[in-house]
Write a protein that holds these residues in place. Structure first.
Motif, PDB file in Angstrom:
ATOM      1  N   ASN A 157      47.260  31.609  37.782  1.00 33.68           N
ATOM      2  CA  ASN A 157      47.184  32.381  39.024  1.00 33.68           C
ATOM      3  C   ASN A 157      46.419  33.687  38.846  1.00 33.68           C
ATOM      4  OD1 ASN A 157      48.770  30.467  40.342  1.00 33.68           O
ATOM      5  ND2 ASN A 157      50.674  31.538  39.874  1.00 33.68           N
ATOM      6  N   ILE A 158      45.567  33.743  37.836  1.00 37.06           N
ATOM      7  CA  ILE A 158      44.900  34.996  37.520  1.00 37.06           C
ATOM      8  C   ILE A 158      44.112  35.550  38.704  1.00 37.06           C
ATOM      9  CG2 ILE A 158      42.955  33.747  36.497  1.00 37.06           C
ATOM     10  CD1 ILE A 158      42.486  36.190  34.715  1.00 37.06           C
ATOM     11  N   LYS A 159      43.469  34.683  39.488  1.00 36.33           N
ATOM     12  CA  LYS A 159      42.681  35.159  40.629  1.00 36.33           C
ATOM     13  C   LYS A 159      43.568  35.882  41.641  1.00 36.33           C
ATOM     14  CE  LYS A 159      39.019  31.683  40.317  1.00 36.33           C
ATOM     15  NZ  LYS A 159      38.314  30.574  41.020  1.00 36.33           N
ATOM     16  N   TYR A 160      44.771  35.363  41.827  1.00 30.05           N
ATOM     17  CA  TYR A 160      45.686  35.990  42.787  1.00 30.05           C
ATOM     18  C   TYR A 160      46.197  37.329  42.251  1.00 30.05           C
ATOM     19  CZ  TYR A 160      45.678  31.252  44.695  1.00 30.05           C
ATOM     20  OH  TYR A 160      45.283  30.047  45.206  1.00 30.05           O
ATOM     21  N   VAL A 161      46.463  37.354  40.948  1.00 28.52           N
ATOM     22  CA  VAL A 161      46.940  38.599  40.332  1.00 28.52           C
ATOM     23  C   VAL A 161      45.862  39.670  40.420  1.00 28.52           C
ATOM     24  CG1 VAL A 161      47.742  39.681  38.209  1.00 28.52           C
ATOM     25  CG2 VAL A 161      48.490  37.359  38.774  1.00 28.52           C
ATOM     26  N   VAL A 162      44.620  39.306  40.111  1.00 27.30           N
ATOM     27  CA  VAL A 162      43.515  40.255  40.211  1.00 27.30           C
ATOM     28  C   VAL A 162      43.367  40.743  41.647  1.00 27.30           C
ATOM     29  CG1 VAL A 162      41.008  40.530  40.042  1.00 27.30           C
ATOM     30  CG2 VAL A 162      42.258  39.348  38.228  1.00 27.30           C
ATOM     31  N   GLY A 163      43.520  39.834  42.595  1.00 26.43           N
ATOM     32  CA  GLY A 163      43.428  40.201  44.006  1.00 26.43           C
ATOM     33  C   GLY A 163      44.471  41.235  44.398  1.00 26.43           C
ATOM     34  N   ASN A 219      46.418  39.606  28.064  1.00 28.32           N
ATOM     35  CA  ASN A 219      46.293  38.150  27.986  1.00 28.32           C
ATOM     36  C   ASN A 219      44.870  37.632  28.120  1.00 28.32           C
ATOM     37  OD1 ASN A 219      49.146  36.681  28.022  1.00 28.32           O
ATOM     38  ND2 ASN A 219      49.321  38.538  29.269  1.00 28.32           N
ATOM     39  N   PHE A 220      43.963  38.451  28.617  1.00 27.85           N
ATOM     40  CA  PHE A 220      42.594  37.994  28.836  1.00 27.85           C
ATOM     41  C   PHE A 220      41.609  38.959  28.186  1.00 27.85           C
ATOM     42  CE2 PHE A 220      45.200  36.430  32.291  1.00 27.85           C
ATOM     43  CZ  PHE A 220      44.866  35.081  32.327  1.00 27.85           C
ATOM     44  N   GLU A 221      40.705  38.421  27.402  1.00 25.64           N
ATOM     45  CA  GLU A 221      39.726  39.250  26.715  1.00 25.64           C
ATOM     46  C   GLU A 221      38.613  39.656  27.672  1.00 25.64           C
ATOM     47  OE1 GLU A 221      36.819  39.247  22.759  1.00 25.64           O
ATOM     48  OE2 GLU A 221      38.079  37.504  23.225  1.00 25.64           O
ATOM     49  N   ILE A 222      38.366  40.933  27.754  1.00 24.06           N
ATOM     50  CA  ILE A 222      37.290  41.450  28.593  1.00 24.06           C
ATOM     51  C   ILE A 222      36.018  41.493  27.758  1.00 24.06           C
ATOM     52  CG2 ILE A 222      36.562  43.341  30.103  1.00 24.06           C
ATOM     53  CD1 ILE A 222      39.188  42.040  30.921  1.00 24.06           C
ATOM     54  N   LYS A 223      34.928  40.922  28.271  1.00 24.26           N
ATOM     55  CA  LYS A 223      33.679  40.890  27.518  1.00 24.26           C
ATOM     56  C   LYS A 223      33.190  42.304  27.231  1.00 24.26           C
ATOM     57  CE  LYS A 223      32.176  36.378  29.255  1.00 24.26           C
ATOM     58  NZ  LYS A 223      31.131  35.634  29.984  1.00 24.26           N
ATOM     59  N   LYS A 224      32.525  42.440  26.096  1.00 24.15           N
ATOM     60  CA  LYS A 224      32.119  43.757  25.597  1.00 24.15           C
ATOM     61  C   LYS A 224      31.334  44.587  26.610  1.00 24.15           C
ATOM     62  CE  LYS A 224      30.050  46.094  21.629  1.00 24.15           C
ATOM     63  NZ  LYS A 224      29.396  45.918  20.296  1.00 24.15           N
ATOM     64  N   PRO A 225      30.321  44.020  27.297  1.00 23.31           N
ATOM     65  CA  PRO A 225      29.580  44.841  28.280  1.00 23.31           C
ATOM     66  C   PRO A 225      30.494  45.421  29.359  1.00 23.31           C
ATOM     67  CG  PRO A 225      28.403  42.813  27.812  1.00 23.31           C
ATOM     68  CD  PRO A 225      29.743  42.667  27.179  1.00 23.31           C
ATOM     69  N   TYR A 226      31.465  44.632  29.818  1.00 19.79           N
ATOM     70  CA  TYR A 226      32.391  45.114  30.843  1.00 19.79           C
ATOM     71  C   TYR A 226      33.338  46.169  30.267  1.00 19.79           C
ATOM     72  CZ  TYR A 226      30.750  41.062  33.484  1.00 19.79           C
ATOM     73  OH  TYR A 226      29.962  40.150  34.133  1.00 19.79           O
TER      74      TYR A 226
END
Length: 362
Positions: A157-163, A219-226
């Motif tokens: 449900n990551i999209k909903y959590v981000v929302g 829980n989710f790795e954020i890419k280095k540029p971000y």
């Protein structure tokens, strides 16, 4: 064999408590010396801005730990043990500090003792410039809502959590920050905040965004540029906060309550950057450092007792007028004293069989 501890959690907890102590010591300088042209104010304003990541770190860490999908969760057990225990700690410390501000501190400063102040502190934190027990009320509220969060905060449900996080940032953090522009005109809300408030999205208020961000970053790795973008934005938010307060505080003293408040854009941007930086550097590393474990384990006790020490030293024993020293030296002296004595007191309390539970060390 001693079980290894997760490095990022202990570092975040330790950094957060050190920032809390920095926040309250620097706030003393800002409050006591409100003229921005004075060195005292400047020496207080800079660390008072740097320390503002403290509460975001604590709340995001709570979200990372309490929302773990792999961690078994039973509502009944949680309410009976964790929620009840937080409630008991809140009541106990609330009574202790109410007694301190209504009886002990007035006696030490030769002020009249008024028992009505006991009730007023319980209801409004009257008498303290550092009403740190508000945090316990907030945690209790988050704990009440935890079973609901556990129902939908899942990786699928990551999209909903981000929302929800984005919506909460817009509804709460953006609106509170926009009020900075009208803070000198009787706090009338801006046109945007007036419009958005018509939707009555109060459920997106409070510290929900921090709680969910902790889970996301953990829980989710954020890419280095971000990540780099987040770090830069966080640093710019910190600088903007410090500079703005320095420039306009004389004309608008309440500006500090707006820009430095936990629920504003500068603080969430800065706090998120610090949390993500520590998480990214540590990753899944573990440790068995006794020193770090001691600092981390004692964080709750230090949080509870440090205000007692701060008030006694800054109001009774080592007031600025008694120590004719450079404001930076005064800040560093008080800061070191608070850290050392808070941990010493917490350590000795932890050795007392029943009282140790008051500082959450079992």
């Amino acid at each position: 064999m001693e079980k290894k501890r997760i490095l990022r959690y202990d570092i975040i907890r330790t950094v957060a408590i050190f920032l809390v102590l920095m926040c309250h010591v620097s706030a003393f300088l800002v409050i006591q010396f409100p003229d921005t042209s004075t060195l005292e104010f400047q020496m207080g304003n800079i660390p008072n801005g740097i320390c503002r990541a403290c509460i975001p770190l604590f709340v995001m860490l709570s979200g990372a730990l309490l929302l773990k999908e792999e961690k078994p969760f039973d509502v009944k057990t949680f309410y009976k043990k964790s929620l009840l225990w937080v409630g008991l700690l809140l009541v106990g410390w609330l009574a202790f500090y109410a007694l301190f501000y209504s009886v002990i501190l007035p006696a030490l400063t030769h002020q009249p003792i008024e028992f009505k102040n006991f009730i007023e502190y319980v209801l409004t934190f009257k008498g303290s410039d550092y009403p740190h027990l508000w945090y316990m009320f907030m945690v209790f509220g988050l704990y009440l809502m935890l079973p609901i969060f556990r129902l939908f905060v899942k990786k699928e449900n990551i999209k909903y959590v981000v929302g929800i996080v984005v919506a909460a940032i817009i509804y709460t953090f953006l609106m509170k920050t926009l009020n900075v522009f009208v803070v000198n005109s009787e706090n009338h809300p801006t046109l945007f905040t007036t419009f958005v408030s018509k939707f009555h999205l109060e459920g997106l208020g409070g510290y929900i965004a921090y709680f969910l961000l902790g889970w996301l970053f953990d829980n989710f790795e954020i890419k280095k540029p971000y990540r780099i973008v987040i770090y830069i934005v966080g640093l710019l938010a910190l600088i903007a906060q410090i500079v703005t307060i320095q420039l306009v505080y004389n004309d608008i003293p309440s500006i500090r309550n707006y820009l430095s408040a936990d629920l504003t854009l500068p603080v969430i941007l800065y706090g998120s950057a610090v949390f993500l930086l520590i998480t990214s550097l540590c990753k899944d590393k573990t440790h068995n450092s006794k020193i770090l474990s001691f600092l981390s384990n004692g964080s709750f006790g230090v949080y509870m007792v440090h205000v007692l020490i701060l008030e006694i030293f800054t109001r009774v024993w080592l007031t600025p007028d008694k120590l004719n020293i450079h404001p930076m030296l005064y800040f560093l002296l008080i800061y070191v004293i608070i850290i050392v004595l808070s941990y010493i007191i917490t350590y000795f309390i932890s050795k007392i069989k029943y009282i140790r539970k008051a500082i959450h060390i079992k």
